[in-house]
Design a protein around this motif. Structure first.
Motif, PDB file in Angstrom:
ATOM      1  N   ILE A  73     -54.756   8.628  15.667  1.00 54.31           N
ATOM      2  CA  ILE A  73     -54.684  10.079  15.879  1.00 54.31           C
ATOM      3  C   ILE A  73     -53.387  10.450  16.578  1.00 54.31           C
ATOM      4  CG2 ILE A  73     -57.187  10.369  15.986  1.00 54.31           C
ATOM      5  CD1 ILE A  73     -56.655  10.905  19.107  1.00 54.31           C
ATOM      6  N   ASP A  74     -52.939  11.644  16.314  1.00 53.87           N
ATOM      7  CA  ASP A  74     -51.779  12.215  16.992  1.00 53.87           C
ATOM      8  C   ASP A  74     -51.899  13.729  16.875  1.00 53.87           C
ATOM      9  OD1 ASP A  74     -48.860  10.727  17.776  1.00 53.87           O
ATOM     10  OD2 ASP A  74     -48.830  12.916  17.618  1.00 53.87           O
ATOM     11  N   VAL A  75     -51.348  14.451  17.842  1.00 59.46           N
ATOM     12  CA  VAL A  75     -51.383  15.920  17.773  1.00 59.46           C
ATOM     13  C   VAL A  75     -50.309  16.466  16.855  1.00 59.46           C
ATOM     14  CG1 VAL A  75     -52.451  16.271  20.040  1.00 59.46           C
ATOM     15  CG2 VAL A  75     -49.964  16.211  19.844  1.00 59.46           C
ATOM     16  N   ALA A  76     -49.321  15.657  16.543  1.00 53.70           N
ATOM     17  CA  ALA A  76     -48.202  16.124  15.723  1.00 53.70           C
ATOM     18  C   ALA A  76     -48.490  15.912  14.235  1.00 53.70           C
ATOM     19  CB  ALA A  76     -46.927  15.396  16.119  1.00 53.70           C
ATOM     20  N   ALA A  77     -48.567  17.000  13.498  1.00 55.52           N
ATOM     21  CA  ALA A  77     -48.850  16.932  12.067  1.00 55.52           C
ATOM     22  C   ALA A  77     -47.809  16.093  11.333  1.00 55.52           C
ATOM     23  CB  ALA A  77     -48.902  18.348  11.475  1.00 55.52           C
ATOM     24  N   GLU A  78     -46.531  16.224  11.718  1.00 55.23           N
ATOM     25  CA  GLU A  78     -45.483  15.463  11.023  1.00 55.23           C
ATOM     26  C   GLU A  78     -45.617  13.963  11.267  1.00 55.23           C
ATOM     27  OE1 GLU A  78     -43.664  16.645  15.014  1.00 55.23           O
ATOM     28  OE2 GLU A  78     -44.880  17.651  13.501  1.00 55.23           O
ATOM     29  N   ALA A  79     -46.117  13.575  12.427  1.00 53.15           N
ATOM     30  CA  ALA A  79     -46.342  12.149  12.700  1.00 53.15           C
ATOM     31  C   ALA A  79     -47.465  11.617  11.809  1.00 53.15           C
ATOM     32  CB  ALA A  79     -46.678  11.935  14.176  1.00 53.15           C
ATOM     33  N   ILE A  80     -48.529  12.378  11.693  1.00 57.38           N
ATOM     34  CA  ILE A  80     -49.655  11.960  10.854  1.00 57.38           C
ATOM     35  C   ILE A  80     -49.239  11.889   9.387  1.00 57.38           C
ATOM     36  CG2 ILE A  80     -51.960  12.620  10.039  1.00 57.38           C
ATOM     37  CD1 ILE A  80     -51.833  11.326  12.884  1.00 57.38           C
ATOM     38  N   GLU A  81     -48.472  12.853   8.922  1.00 58.41           N
ATOM     39  CA  GLU A  81     -47.968  12.822   7.547  1.00 58.41           C
ATOM     40  C   GLU A  81     -47.134  11.560   7.312  1.00 58.41           C
ATOM     41  OE1 GLU A  81     -45.896  16.460   6.538  1.00 58.41           O
ATOM     42  OE2 GLU A  81     -47.523  17.668   7.387  1.00 58.41           O
ATOM     43  N   TYR A  82     -46.259  11.252   8.264  1.00 53.91           N
ATOM     44  CA  TYR A  82     -45.412  10.056   8.152  1.00 53.91           C
ATOM     45  C   TYR A  82     -46.273   8.793   8.128  1.00 53.91           C
ATOM     46  CZ  TYR A  82     -41.620   6.768   9.071  1.00 53.91           C
ATOM     47  OH  TYR A  82     -40.733   5.724   8.985  1.00 53.91           O
ATOM     48  N   ALA A  83     -47.247   8.717   9.020  1.00 55.18           N
ATOM     49  CA  ALA A  83     -48.129   7.548   9.088  1.00 55.18           C
ATOM     50  C   ALA A  83     -48.886   7.364   7.776  1.00 55.18           C
ATOM     51  CB  ALA A  83     -49.102   7.695  10.258  1.00 55.18           C
ATOM     52  N   ARG A  84     -49.444   8.438   7.249  1.00 56.70           N
ATOM     53  CA  ARG A  84     -50.181   8.358   5.978  1.00 56.70           C
ATOM     54  C   ARG A  84     -49.282   7.894   4.837  1.00 56.70           C
ATOM     55  NH1 ARG A  84     -53.267  14.110   6.786  1.00 56.70           N
ATOM     56  NH2 ARG A  84     -55.019  13.325   8.013  1.00 56.70           N
ATOM     57  N   ALA A  85     -48.048   8.370   4.829  1.00 55.63           N
ATOM     58  CA  ALA A  85     -47.116   8.026   3.755  1.00 55.63           C
ATOM     59  C   ALA A  85     -46.608   6.592   3.857  1.00 55.63           C
ATOM     60  CB  ALA A  85     -45.936   8.998   3.759  1.00 55.63           C
ATOM     61  N   ASN A  86     -46.524   6.056   5.081  1.00 54.52           N
ATOM     62  CA  ASN A  86     -45.880   4.763   5.281  1.00 54.52           C
ATOM     63  C   ASN A  86     -46.811   3.614   5.643  1.00 54.52           C
ATOM     64  OD1 ASN A  86     -42.753   5.179   5.182  1.00 54.52           O
ATOM     65  ND2 ASN A  86     -43.628   6.988   6.168  1.00 54.52           N
ATOM     66  N   TYR A  87     -48.014   3.908   6.092  1.00 57.54           N
ATOM     67  CA  TYR A  87     -48.887   2.835   6.579  1.00 57.54           C
ATOM     68  C   TYR A  87     -50.324   2.952   6.063  1.00 57.54           C
ATOM     69  CZ  TYR A  87     -44.924   1.908   9.564  1.00 57.54           C
ATOM     70  OH  TYR A  87     -43.659   1.619  10.012  1.00 57.54           O
ATOM     71  N   ALA A  88     -50.479   3.481   4.883  1.00 58.57           N
ATOM     72  CA  ALA A  88     -51.817   3.630   4.301  1.00 58.57           C
ATOM     73  C   ALA A  88     -52.433   2.252   4.042  1.00 58.57           C
ATOM     74  CB  ALA A  88     -51.743   4.415   2.999  1.00 58.57           C
ATOM     75  N   ALA A  89     -53.705   2.127   4.338  1.00 56.31           N
ATOM     76  CA  ALA A  89     -54.474   0.912   4.060  1.00 56.31           C
ATOM     77  C   ALA A  89     -55.937   1.311   3.979  1.00 56.31           C
ATOM     78  CB  ALA A  89     -54.262  -0.139   5.149  1.00 56.31           C
ATOM     79  N   GLU A  90     -56.734   0.501   3.320  1.00 52.84           N
ATOM     80  CA  GLU A  90     -58.136   0.887   3.122  1.00 52.84           C
ATOM     81  C   GLU A  90     -58.936   0.912   4.418  1.00 52.84           C
ATOM     82  OE1 GLU A  90     -60.695  -2.915   1.696  1.00 52.84           O
ATOM     83  OE2 GLU A  90     -59.297  -2.110   0.216  1.00 52.84           O
ATOM     84  N   ASN A  91     -58.485   0.225   5.470  1.00 52.46           N
ATOM     85  CA  ASN A  91     -59.226   0.242   6.733  1.00 52.46           C
ATOM     86  C   ASN A  91     -58.533   1.070   7.820  1.00 52.46           C
ATOM     87  OD1 ASN A  91     -57.157  -1.655   7.110  1.00 52.46           O
ATOM     88  ND2 ASN A  91     -58.397  -2.907   8.497  1.00 52.46           N
ATOM     89  N   ILE A  92     -57.645   1.986   7.400  1.00 52.65           N
ATOM     90  CA  ILE A  92     -56.978   2.893   8.351  1.00 52.65           C
ATOM     91  C   ILE A  92     -57.178   4.332   7.907  1.00 52.65           C
ATOM     92  CG2 ILE A  92     -54.818   3.612   9.446  1.00 52.65           C
ATOM     93  CD1 ILE A  92     -53.622   0.936   8.802  1.00 52.65           C
TER      94      ILE A  92
END
Length: 189
Positions: free
Chosen positions: A62-81
């Motif tokens: 989790i993070d309060v920053a939408a841009e951080a979450i977007e970056y995380a989803r785009a770069n570190y997606a995995a089935e258990n995250i």
């Protein structure tokens, strides 16, 4: 791509020593994440959540920053995250939802840091653990020198104050110091 401000760590956009400090914290936590439900509070760019997910059953970053979450989803997606935009002081999860809560270098950014500690305690299972890190105010102030106070930090702790704050919410507290050291390693040839 998320903008590098100097405060949110984005691999490939920071000094190698700073990157190593952050990676070392997650390496420490990974061994405690094995088979657990993990909350990575203040996950930022998501690289740490991905490390935790190597051993954890499930990781919620989790993070309060939408841009951080977007970056995380785009770069570190995995089935258990799962990456979610959420506040660490108002966690949208039921009691005892996690076995491990990790919060590296984020508590000093919170106005209501006590609220975060209460929330971490609430969402932890009875035998759960919180691993939290923050710069030591005394050392950190000295290390910043002429740069002055960090404009991103709301409340910095000294060692005694941090210990007291943790003990106010958690019955068992162990404190560790993280430092750079030089060393010699022997490896098989």
């Amino acid at each position: 791509m998320a903008e590098f401000t100097g405060e949110r760590l984005i691999p490939g956009q920071v000094d190698v020593d700073l990157l190593n400090e952050h990676v070392a914290r997650y390496a420490f936590a990974v061994r405690l994440a094995c088979g657990k439900r993990v909350l990575d509070a203040g996950c930022g760019a998501g690289y740490g959540s991905a490390e935790l997910a190597r051993m954890a059953t499930h990781v919620t970053g989790i993070d309060v920053a939408a841009e951080a979450i977007e970056y995380a989803r785009a770069n570190y997606a995995a089935e258990n995250i799962v990456f979610e935009e959420a506040s660490a002081t108002q966690l949208p999860y039921p009691d005892a939802a996690f076995d491990l809560v990790v919060a590296f270098e984020m508590i000093e950014h919170l106005e209501d840091w006590r609220g975060f500690l209460r929330e971490a305690r609430r969402v932890l299972a009875p035998s759960g653990q919180l691993i939290v890190s923050t710069p030591n105010r005394l050392y950190y102030t000295e290390s910043r020198g002429s740069q002055g106070a960090n404009p991103f930090h709301v409340h910095e702790f000294d060692f005694a104050e941090f210990n007291e704050a943790l003990r106010a919410e958690f019955p068992d507290v162990s404190l560790y110091l993280e430092n750079h050291v030089e060393g010699v390693a022997f490896t098989p040839f």
